[in-house]
Design an enzyme around this catalytic site. Structure first.
Site, PDB file in Angstrom:
ATOM      1  CB  SER A  90      27.973 -33.596  54.752  1.00  0.00           C
ATOM      2  OG  SER A  90      26.806 -33.130  55.369  1.00  0.00           O
ATOM      3  CG  ASP A 211      26.581 -26.399  51.608  1.00  0.00           C
ATOM      4  OD1 ASP A 211      25.349 -26.504  51.767  1.00  0.00           O
ATOM      5  OD2 ASP A 211      27.398 -27.220  52.042  1.00  0.00           O
ATOM      6  CG  HIS A 239      25.800 -30.157  51.343  1.00  0.00           C
ATOM      7  ND1 HIS A 239      26.509 -29.601  52.387  1.00  0.00           N
ATOM      8  CD2 HIS A 239      25.566 -31.451  51.715  1.00  0.00           C
ATOM      9  CE1 HIS A 239      26.701 -30.508  53.332  1.00  0.00           C
ATOM     10  NE2 HIS A 239      26.137 -31.643  52.949  1.00  0.00           N
TER      11      HIS A 239
END
Length: 261
Positions: A90, A211, A239
């Site tokens: 991320s 995601d 995610h």
């Protein structure tokens, strides 16, 4: 690409540094780190500044470099000639990009796990500013805070980040998640990452196809803007791939470490 078996560490190719994303800490890698260590890889999962159990508060961390400093210090401390595989999840993609820019000779490969992948043309903030999240739900932001703050709300986490992850890992996040920042103004003020340093480091992108925040389409948009050596996919990862597909993710990371380190 088929899912690789979790490879035993090759001699001299075992140092992997796992870097968390916004609001999280090294704790989020506990499943993947356990699997990699059991296979003989050396694994570190540092808390970035004001994250995880780091005692500092966000107000004490005005710049993105300050936030990333634990990772930068870890690379700086590597003995001469030693390199590590960096894995950014991320927003952690921005941290491993900065580390690659500052210490390219110490990075065997940079692995982006459904992560921001900056290019060498646009301002460093570009990939953050261009991401489109359909609904931030109960996330709380404060643009006046220094640095601008964000707290990812529990419903946002549940429905956009953790929707395929075990409920106990979502529960863990509710005890450990912290206020953080995307450092957009600071990153806007920086020159683009350089072709000769960050651009020259071997990169692998791990697409997480389920995601709901960093969508598969946007992941591929970033890949199109920044050359990578490999694109790998995890079909059933949300995610938080380290929770929803830990064995598959660990298998990929072990294979990358043995290939490039």
């Amino acid at each position: 690409m088929s899912t690789p078996a979790l490879a035993t560490a090759a001699e001299g190719a075992t140092h992997i540094i796992l870097v968390h994303g916004t609001g999280h800490g090294g704790w989020c890698w506990y499943r993947v780190a356990t699997l990699l260590r059991a296979a003989g890889h050396r694994v570190d999962a540092p808390d970035l500044t004001a994250s995880g159990i780091d005692s500092r508060q966000l107000r004490d961390v005005p710049t993105f470099e300050d936030y990333t400093r634990p990772l930068l210090d870890a690379l700086r401390a590597l003995p001469p000639g030693k390199r590590a595989v960096l894995v950014g999840h991320s927003f952690g993609g921005m941290s491993i990009a900065l580390a690659a820019e500052m210490f390219p000779e110490k990075v065997a490969a940079a692995v982006f796990v459904t992560a921001f992948l900056p290019d060498c043309t646009n301002p460093r903030s570009h990939v953050i500013e261009k991401v489109t999240v359909s609904d931030w739900m109960d996330t709380v932001t404060d643009a006046e805070h220094v640095p601008p703050s964000v707290f990812l709300g529990p419903e946002f986490l549940r429905h956009k980040l953790y929707q395929l992850s075990p409920p106990e890992d979502y529960t863990l996040s509710q005890s450990l998640a912290r206020v953080s920042s995307y450092y957009v103004p600071d990153l806007q003020s920086q020159q683009p990452f350089s072709e000769s340093r960050y651009g020259a480091v071997t990169k692998v992108y791990m697409v997480c196809k389920q995601d709901q925040a960093m969508t598969e389409a946007y992941q591929h948009t970033m890949i199109a803007g920044c050359p990578v050596a490999e694109v790998r996919e995890i079909a059933d990862a949300d995610h938080m791939a380290m929770f929803s597909a830990p064995a598959e993710l660990a298998g990929h990371l072990a294979h990358v470490a043995n290939t490039y380190a």
